[in-house]
Design a protein around this motif. Structure first.
Motif, PDB file in Angstrom:
ATOM      1  N   HIS A  69       0.810  -1.160  -0.038  1.00 22.76           N
ATOM      2  CA  HIS A  69       0.040  -0.039   0.028  1.00 22.76           C
ATOM      3  C   HIS A  69       0.984   1.430   0.066  1.00 22.76           C
ATOM      4  CE1 HIS A  69      -2.106   3.162   2.409  1.00 22.76           C
ATOM      5  NE2 HIS A  69      -3.060   2.878   1.410  1.00 22.76           N
ATOM      6  N   ASP A  70       1.834   1.271   0.722  1.00 27.12           N
ATOM      7  CA  ASP A  70       2.853   2.406   0.775  1.00 27.12           C
ATOM      8  C   ASP A  70       3.317   2.983  -0.508  1.00 27.12           C
ATOM      9  OD1 ASP A  70       2.250   2.622   3.602  1.00 27.12           O
ATOM     10  OD2 ASP A  70       4.144   1.706   4.141  1.00 27.12           O
ATOM     11  N   LYS A  71       3.623   1.689  -1.238  1.00 28.22           N
ATOM     12  CA  LYS A  71       4.300   2.036  -2.676  1.00 28.22           C
ATOM     13  C   LYS A  71       3.071   3.020  -3.560  1.00 28.22           C
ATOM     14  CE  LYS A  71       7.819  -1.449  -2.973  1.00 28.22           C
ATOM     15  NZ  LYS A  71       8.930  -0.546  -3.235  1.00 28.22           N
ATOM     16  N   ALA A  73       0.742   4.478  -2.475  1.00 26.13           N
ATOM     17  CA  ALA A  73       0.209   5.814  -1.640  1.00 26.13           C
ATOM     18  C   ALA A  73       1.294   6.975  -2.182  1.00 26.13           C
ATOM     19  CB  ALA A  73       0.098   5.688  -0.209  1.00 26.13           C
ATOM     20  N   ALA A  74       2.587   6.304  -2.457  1.00 24.50           N
ATOM     21  CA  ALA A  74       3.638   7.381  -2.701  1.00 24.50           C
ATOM     22  C   ALA A  74       3.316   7.891  -4.142  1.00 24.50           C
ATOM     23  CB  ALA A  74       5.043   6.600  -2.636  1.00 24.50           C
ATOM     24  N   LEU A  75       2.667   7.411  -4.896  1.00 31.57           N
ATOM     25  CA  LEU A  75       2.464   7.647  -6.264  1.00 31.57           C
ATOM     26  C   LEU A  75       0.827   8.799  -6.309  1.00 31.57           C
ATOM     27  CD1 LEU A  75       2.688   4.392  -8.264  1.00 31.57           C
ATOM     28  CD2 LEU A  75       4.175   6.199  -7.983  1.00 31.57           C
ATOM     29  N   LYS A  76       0.348   8.885  -5.194  1.00 32.33           N
ATOM     30  CA  LYS A  76      -0.616   9.925  -5.092  1.00 32.33           C
ATOM     31  C   LYS A  76      -0.376  10.994  -4.452  1.00 32.33           C
ATOM     32  CE  LYS A  76      -4.109   6.649  -6.473  1.00 32.33           C
ATOM     33  NZ  LYS A  76      -4.843   7.209  -7.567  1.00 32.33           N
ATOM     34  N   ASP A 116      -7.174   1.008 -10.677  1.00 35.11           N
ATOM     35  CA  ASP A 116      -6.205   2.160 -11.241  1.00 35.11           C
ATOM     36  C   ASP A 116      -5.041   2.349 -10.561  1.00 35.11           C
ATOM     37  OD1 ASP A 116      -8.385   3.965 -12.838  1.00 35.11           O
ATOM     38  OD2 ASP A 116      -9.374   3.503 -10.738  1.00 35.11           O
ATOM     39  N   ASP A 117      -4.814   2.090  -9.590  1.00 36.20           N
ATOM     40  CA  ASP A 117      -3.506   2.237  -8.848  1.00 36.20           C
ATOM     41  C   ASP A 117      -2.441   1.244  -9.074  1.00 36.20           C
ATOM     42  OD1 ASP A 117      -4.545   4.309  -7.090  1.00 36.20           O
ATOM     43  OD2 ASP A 117      -4.931   3.062  -5.453  1.00 36.20           O
ATOM     44  N   LEU A 118      -2.814   0.055  -9.445  1.00 32.26           N
ATOM     45  CA  LEU A 118      -1.962  -0.901  -9.915  1.00 32.26           C
ATOM     46  C   LEU A 118      -1.600  -0.892 -11.237  1.00 32.26           C
ATOM     47  CD1 LEU A 118      -3.638  -4.243  -8.049  1.00 32.26           C
ATOM     48  CD2 LEU A 118      -1.131  -3.399  -7.764  1.00 32.26           C
ATOM     49  N   LEU A 119      -2.653  -0.316 -12.195  1.00 34.61           N
ATOM     50  CA  LEU A 119      -2.090  -0.181 -13.525  1.00 34.61           C
ATOM     51  C   LEU A 119      -1.271   1.016 -13.552  1.00 34.61           C
ATOM     52  CD1 LEU A 119      -5.669  -0.747 -14.977  1.00 34.61           C
ATOM     53  CD2 LEU A 119      -3.836  -2.085 -15.447  1.00 34.61           C
ATOM     54  N   ASN A 120      -1.292   2.092 -12.815  1.00 35.60           N
ATOM     55  CA  ASN A 120      -0.623   3.049 -12.852  1.00 35.60           C
ATOM     56  C   ASN A 120       0.840   2.671 -12.126  1.00 35.60           C
ATOM     57  OD1 ASN A 120       0.417   5.706 -12.991  1.00 35.60           O
ATOM     58  ND2 ASN A 120      -0.286   6.181 -10.687  1.00 35.60           N
ATOM     59  N   TYR A 121       0.841   1.719 -11.029  1.00 40.43           N
ATOM     60  CA  TYR A 121       2.251   1.539 -10.637  1.00 40.43           C
ATOM     61  C   TYR A 121       3.143   0.539 -11.796  1.00 40.43           C
ATOM     62  CZ  TYR A 121       5.792  -1.002  -7.729  1.00 40.43           C
ATOM     63  OH  TYR A 121       6.865  -1.331  -7.100  1.00 40.43           O
ATOM     64  N   TYR A 122       2.273  -0.254 -12.509  1.00 42.52           N
ATOM     65  CA  TYR A 122       3.133  -0.844 -13.433  1.00 42.52           C
ATOM     66  C   TYR A 122       3.310  -0.122 -14.994  1.00 42.52           C
ATOM     67  CZ  TYR A 122       2.649  -4.780 -10.493  1.00 42.52           C
ATOM     68  OH  TYR A 122       2.686  -5.593  -9.061  1.00 42.52           O
ATOM     69  N   GLY A 123       2.920   1.064 -15.018  1.00 39.39           N
ATOM     70  CA  GLY A 123       2.886   1.985 -16.008  1.00 39.39           C
ATOM     71  C   GLY A 123       2.004   1.511 -17.209  1.00 39.39           C
ATOM     72  N   LEU A 124       0.739   0.951 -16.949  1.00 37.50           N
ATOM     73  CA  LEU A 124      -0.114   0.581 -17.758  1.00 37.50           C
ATOM     74  C   LEU A 124      -1.490   1.445 -17.935  1.00 37.50           C
ATOM     75  CD1 LEU A 124       0.205  -3.418 -16.970  1.00 37.50           C
ATOM     76  CD2 LEU A 124       1.266  -2.069 -18.955  1.00 37.50           C
ATOM     77  N   LEU A 138      -8.191  11.815 -11.020  1.00 31.19           N
ATOM     78  CA  LEU A 138      -7.107  10.863 -11.008  1.00 31.19           C
ATOM     79  C   LEU A 138      -7.478   9.351 -11.363  1.00 31.19           C
ATOM     80  CD1 LEU A 138      -5.749  12.271  -7.512  1.00 31.19           C
ATOM     81  CD2 LEU A 138      -4.740  12.669  -9.858  1.00 31.19           C
ATOM     82  N   TYR A 139      -8.752   8.914 -11.356  1.00 31.88           N
ATOM     83  CA  TYR A 139      -9.082   7.987 -11.547  1.00 31.88           C
ATOM     84  C   TYR A 139      -9.851   7.644 -12.925  1.00 31.88           C
ATOM     85  CZ  TYR A 139      -8.516   7.553  -6.572  1.00 31.88           C
ATOM     86  OH  TYR A 139      -7.845   7.550  -5.436  1.00 31.88           O
ATOM     87  N   SER A 140      -9.879   6.616 -13.386  1.00 30.31           N
ATOM     88  CA  SER A 140     -10.443   5.956 -14.659  1.00 30.31           C
ATOM     89  C   SER A 140     -11.968   5.868 -14.170  1.00 30.31           C
ATOM     90  CB  SER A 140      -9.982   4.723 -15.143  1.00 30.31           C
ATOM     91  OG  SER A 140     -10.462   3.721 -14.337  1.00 30.31           O
TER      92      SER A 140
END
Length: 301
Positions: A69-71, A73-76, A116-124, A138-140
């Motif tokens: 989760h912290d990873k 959250a760091a992108l938000k 959304d968050d997982l796709l963003n983390y993996y650059g997808l 920020l969300y789809s």
């Protein structure tokens, strides 16, 4: 609704009690049923297999490394909630959300408010299509409750089979299904059944993909106001070890997605709106997310 409940009851009640963690090197995997602490896990396997900052999940032989989760959250921006994957069964650290990593030999996993968050983390993020006018923020527009399991629900006797599958053998082929009365919905799906419009005007309907579309599996679809997509394996399909997925609560447009009655379809009416042609792209983005999650992370925290 009754069909939805039947599917979920079958999914929850007929899971085996134990799964081998084939994708993780554990000398005596049967001992996983007898331990509960991280320190005990590290006595029977090398815990360097479980990267710091990730929730490691094994679905049979397939292993996935989901960011903590912290990873996410760091992108938000500050104050914006990040939604991710819950900790696994074995947790390295206190059980208060501050743990370093976890591992679970999993019979099933639900990810709420995906993806959304997982796709963003993996650059997808750019791979997920827009089904409606692109909103700001920020969300789809897609909110998915994603359920993951090593099992196809055909293994569960309580699951009802949608028309026209009811009278077919358990190992029915796609060709037999088409011959049993399925009609083409669009280039990617057969229409299995459609109901009369309900009190708010939605036609509930069922589809089956003509070819495998997600993790090597065919896709069954049920829609009314919202849609559910779930993987389905046929007996004749090549053996596939990737997990089965259920995508719940998917809002495509908020409009009717089946434009004709069943009789009109049989007389040549095209039942599918153009927007549904984007569904394969949505499923492809989810599959790419799972492929990215199988790569052991280079950077750990």
């Amino acid at each position: 609704m009754r069909t939805t409940i039947a599917f979920l009851v079958g999914f929850l009640l007929f899971l085996p009690e134990h799964l081998p963690a084939d994708g993780i090197e554990i000398e005596n995997p049967e001992m996983l049923d007898e331990i509960s602490e991280w320190s005990e896990l590290c006595e029977i396997t090398d815990c360097d297999q479980f990267p710091v900052g990730y929730e490691t999940y094994a679905f049979g032989p397939e292993v996935y490394y989901f960011p903590h989760h912290d990873k996410l959250a760091a992108l938000k921006p500050r104050g914006v909630a990040a939604r991710g994957v819950r900790a696994g069964r074995f947790v390295d650290g206190p059980d208060d959300g501050t743990h370093a990593r976890s591992f679970s030999q999993s019979q099933g996993l639900s990810i709420s408010w995906c993806c959304d968050d997982l796709l963003n983390y993996y650059g997808l993020s750019d791979e997920m299509p827009w089904f409606r006018d692109e909103p700001p923020g920020l969300y789809s527009e897609i909110v998915i409750n994603l359920r993951i399991s090593p099992f196809d629900d055909r293994d569960h006797n309580s699951v009802r089979r949608p028309r026209p599958l009811q009278d077919l053998p358990e190992d029915a082929t796609p060709e037999q299904i088409e011959a049993a009365g399925a009609r083409s919905y669009n280039d990617d799906f057969w229409a299995l059944s459609v109901e009369e419009p309900n009190s708010v005007g939605f036609r509930a309907f069922r589809l089956l993909s003509k070819d495998p579309m997600l993790n090597g599996h065919h896709i069954r679809v049920y829609c009314d106001g919202l849609c559910r997509f779930r993987t389905h394996a046929f007996e004749e399909d090549p053996e596939e070890t990737r997990p089965h997925l259920i995508l719940m609560w998917v809002k495509i447009t908020g409009d009717n997605l089946f434009l004709c009655s069943w009789e009109e379809v049989e007389n040549g009416c095209d039942p599918s709106p153009d927007v549904f042609d984007k569904v394969p792209q949505m499923l492809s983005a989810i599959e790419d997310m799972f492929e990215a999650a199988q790569v052991f992370p280079d950077e750990q925290e």
